[in-house]
Design an enzyme around this catalytic site. Structure first.
Site, short mmCIF file in Angstrom:
data_model
loop_
_atom_site.label_atom_id
_atom_site.label_comp_id
_atom_site.label_asym_id
_atom_site.label_seq_id
_atom_site.Cartn_x
_atom_site.Cartn_y
_atom_site.Cartn_z
CE LYS A 45 -4.89 -9.96 6.71
NZ LYS A 45 -5.29 -8.97 5.83
NE ARG B 223 -2.46 -4.64 9.16
CZ ARG B 223 -3.92 -5.18 9.74
NH1 ARG B 223 -3.78 -6.18 10.08
NH2 ARG B 223 -4.80 -4.38 9.18
NE ARG C 192 -14.12 -6.64 4.05
CZ ARG C 192 -12.74 -6.83 4.24
NH1 ARG C 192 -12.34 -8.07 4.23
NH2 ARG C 192 -12.29 -5.72 4.65
NE ARG D 247 -13.42 -4.06 8.17
CZ ARG D 247 -12.26 -4.86 8.30
NH1 ARG D 247 -12.09 -6.07 8.22
NH2 ARG D 247 -11.30 -3.81 8.09
NE ARG E 256 -8.04 -1.54 6.09
CZ ARG E 256 -8.98 -2.53 5.66
NH1 ARG E 256 -9.95 -2.25 4.96
NH2 ARG E 256 -8.92 -3.70 6.02
P1 AMP Z 1 -7.87 -5.70 9.73
O1 AMP Z 1 -9.21 -5.94 10.37
O2 AMP Z 1 -6.81 -6.69 10.14
O3 AMP Z 1 -7.81 -5.01 8.47
O4 AMP Z 1 -7.71 -4.27 10.65
C1 AMP Z 1 -8.36 -3.27 10.71
C2 AMP Z 1 -7.48 -1.91 11.33
O5 AMP Z 1 -7.15 -2.00 12.49
C3 AMP Z 1 -6.28 -1.50 10.36
O6 AMP Z 1 -6.52 -0.98 9.36
C4 AMP Z 1 -5.65 -0.95 11.47
O7 AMP Z 1 -5.95 0.42 11.81
C5 AMP Z 1 -5.89 -1.74 12.95
N1 AMP Z 1 -4.87 -2.75 13.00
C6 AMP Z 1 -5.27 -4.24 13.12
N2 AMP Z 1 -4.43 -4.98 13.46
C7 AMP Z 1 -3.65 -4.16 13.65
C8 AMP Z 1 -2.13 -4.24 13.97
N3 AMP Z 1 -1.31 -5.70 14.10
N4 AMP Z 1 -1.32 -3.28 14.11
C9 AMP Z 1 -1.61 -2.07 14.00
N5 AMP Z 1 -2.88 -1.70 13.58
C10 AMP Z 1 -3.90 -2.83 13.51
#
Ligand code: AMP
Length: 190
Positions: free
Chosen positions: A13, A88, A127, A136, A147
């Site tokens: 993404k 999400r 990654r 990260r 996740r």
């Molecule tokens: P990502 O980079 O999109 O994979 O997000 C990393 C982490 O940020 C996720 O595992 C959640 O802990 C938090 N996170 C990101 N976007 C959201 C969202 N829309 N709602 C809730 N938690 C989020």
């Protein structure tokens, strides 16, 4: 153009959102990036979400809804945006619908990057290897499993949600990065 990207962690993404944003002059709105920046800057929000993110759980809806609301109103989004990592879950999707309605705008499409869960582990491992240590902290094996579980339990149902609205477009996320971009552009007709 206003888009939402859906897909499991590691589906690509972020990579696709960045490429599309640059190519089509759109704003990439990544809640994950914004939250990581808040953690790095040790803000009040950052302190609230740090442990939740490290576990691989979702942070409270109100936080991400507020963050996205602020960004969507900024001039940078005037030409359109790509939501990467938001919504999400269904409450977030409903909040997004409300925000869009208030602004009198609509989504053009919701793209699901479809990937094979078995191969995701390998992608995430590359990654981790490609990034500096602190980039990260949620890219670990245990967090990844959580996740993926959270995605399947809470996010996957957004596919049905957006399919019912006639917005969903599926793209094979297992291809090379450039071919995935081409597929996306083809389904969007851009
Ligand atoms: P990502 O980079 O999109 O994979 O997000 C990393 C982490 O940020 C996720 O595992 C959640 O802990 C938090 N996170 C990101 N976007 C959201 C969202 N829309 N709602 C809730 N938690 C989020």
């Amino acid at each position: 153009m206003r888009l939402v990207l859906l897909g499991l962690p590691g589906a690509g993404k972020g990579t696709q959102a960045q490429t599309l944003a640059q190519a089509h002059n759109l704003s990439q709105l990544s809640t994950g990036d914004m939250l990581r920046a808040a953690v790095a800057a040790d803000t009040e929000i950052g302190r609230e979400v740090k442990d939740i993110m490290a576990r691989g759980d979702l942070v409270p809806d109100r936080l991400v809804i507020d963050i996205i609301g602020d960004h969507m109103s900024s001039p940078a989004c005037a030409n359109g945006f790509i939501l990467d990592g938001f919504p999400r879950n269904v409450p977030q999707a409903e909040a997004l619908d409300k925000m869009l309605e208030e602004k009198g705008i609509e989504l053009d499409a919701v793209l699901e990057l479809v990937v094979d869960t078995d191969i995701l582990g390998d992608r995430i491992n590359s990654r981790i290897a490609a990034q500096p240590d602190s980039a990260r902290s949620d890219d670990t094996e245990t967090t990844l499993i959580q996740r993926i579980k959270v995605y399947q339990e809470q996010t996957a149902e957004l596919v049905t949600y957006y399919e019912a609205k006639g917005l969903l477009k599926r793209v094979d996320g297992m291809q090379e990065i450039g071919s995935v971009t081409q597929q996306i552009e083809a389904v969007l007709g851009v």
